[in-house]
Design an enzyme around this catalytic site. Structure first.
Site, PDB file in Angstrom:
ATOM      1  N   HIS A   1      26.660  37.737  12.463  1.00  0.00           N
ATOM      2  CA  HIS A   1      27.012  36.328  12.690  1.00  0.00           C
ATOM      3  C   HIS A   1      26.027  35.818  13.731  1.00  0.00           C
ATOM      4  O   HIS A   1      26.294  35.766  14.928  1.00  0.00           O
ATOM      5  CB  HIS A   1      28.443  36.191  13.195  1.00  0.00           C
ATOM      6  CG  HIS A   1      28.808  34.795  13.600  1.00  0.00           C
ATOM      7  ND1 HIS A   1      28.697  33.721  12.755  1.00  0.00           N
ATOM      8  CD2 HIS A   1      29.264  34.292  14.788  1.00  0.00           C
ATOM      9  CE1 HIS A   1      29.079  32.616  13.382  1.00  0.00           C
ATOM     10  NE2 HIS A   1      29.419  32.939  14.625  1.00  0.00           N
TER      11      HIS A   1
ATOM     12  N   SER B   1      30.105  31.952   5.626  1.00  0.00           N
ATOM     13  CA  SER B   1      30.326  31.905   4.178  1.00  0.00           C
ATOM     14  C   SER B   1      30.956  30.577   3.780  1.00  0.00           C
ATOM     15  O   SER B   1      30.613  30.002   2.732  1.00  0.00           O
ATOM     16  CB  SER B   1      31.212  33.081   3.745  1.00  0.00           C
ATOM     17  OG  SER B   1      30.596  34.321   4.027  1.00  0.00           O
TER      18      SER B   1
END
Length: 326
Positions: free
Chosen positions: A178, A152
């Site tokens: 991830h 992010s």
């Protein structure tokens, strides 16, 4: 007057673990850090080196070498031990070695009497976080993976290179794994409170060259780009860990994309992946459920499917391998 010392134990003091300790010291986040590593001499050297920072920092942080038993009274245990991904490979390829390591280590930490919060940074972080949760038997609120926090951040930095604002003025999250199946939730990205999609529609002349698919790909591949050039990523993820630790210890109630165990949120259960969460002294206070578009829901489900398949291959009890730390 008595005050409680905020204590963080870091397991694994390679590039990520030592950089995490450095961030904690420079940001004055806690009063005590214990470094734990299978190579005690390396842990000692890292502690000695880091102790030499104190004359140049705002506050003194006591730092020493320890062992899993020292996790007993820690507020937070950061799990950073594990191998780096191989260039051209996948983070999921590290699952077998990470599972073996933590299946042996987590029971030892829990036997010490640890009753705090785990912050997991080891890859593949979503599946390892799930494994730590199952092995520790702690409430899901107290087992937190770094997840898509770093992704992010990378997304915000990339957008700020095209739209001239400070990255901290960009709000938005990368969701899911991830790893290769992650995706930005474009419908919830805002700049100064204004939806990014509205900005692009209203200013085609200024921002028409911004290709969202390209930004998403660069976000997803940013870690690999670093890895291929210098062998590891550690500064960014270390600061992400420090951010999560600070949010917990300071009871910030800050919303951050982390790897969390879902129990009905987003229609999923018994699964761990990156979603926005409110972080406080109790760990995860609440998960933030975003209203995703149909396309985003499909991407989310794809990521869930990949991680669920990986998690299903794990044994959820400690194995009989030798303890990885003395």
């Amino acid at each position: 007057m008595t005050t409680k010392t905020r204590k963080v134990a870091i397991v694994g003091v390679g590039f990520v673990g030592s950089s995490c300790a450095y961030s904690l010291i420079n940001q004055s986040i806690c009063e005590e850090i214990v470094l734990i590593d299978r190579t005690r001499e390396r842990a000692y050297a890292q502690a000695l080196d880091l102790s030499h920072c104190m004359d140049f920092t705002h506050t003194r942080t006591k730092i020493r070498v320890g062992e899993p038993a020292d996790c007993r009274d820690a507020d937070i245990v950061v799990l950073a031990a594990g191998a780096n991904p191989v260039p051209g490979g996948s983070r999921l390829a590290l699952l077998e070695s990470s599972a073996e390591l933590y299946s042996a280590l987590i029971p030892i930490i829990m036997e010490s009497g640890f009753d705090g919060i785990f912050v997991v940074a080891a890859n593949p972080v979503d599946v390892v976080t799930y494994l730590v949760w199952r092995l520790s038997r702690l409430p899901r609120s107290r087992v937190i993976g770094t997840g898509t926090s770093i992704d992010s951040s990378r997304l915000k930095i990339l957008l700020s290179e095209h739209i001239p604002v400070d990255p901290r003025s960009v709000q938005g999250y990368v969701l899911g794994e991830h790893g290769d199946s992650q995706f930005p939730a474009w419908s919830h990205v805002t700049i100064g409170g204004k939806p990014l999609l509205d900005i692009l529609a209203q200013h085609p002349g200024r921002f028409g060259g911004l290709q969202l698919d390209e930004i998403a790909a660069k976000t997803r591949n940013a870690g690999w780009e670093i890895l291929q050039r210098k062998g590891s990523t550690h500064y960014g993820i270390a600061n992400a860990i420090a951010h999560i630790v600070r949010s917990i210890l300071n009871d910030d109630y800050k919303v951050t994309a982390v790897s969390a165990v879902l129990d009905g949120e987003y229609g999923q259960t018994d699964l761990c992946l990156g979603v926005p969460a409110i972080l406080s002294r109790s760990g995860i206070t609440e998960l933030v459920e975003l209203n995703l578009t149909q396309k985003e829901q499909e991407l989310f489900l794809r990521s869930c499917s990949i991680l669920r398949e990986a998690a299903s291959s794990l044994a959820t009890s400690a194995t009989s391998v030798s303890p990885p730390f003395p």
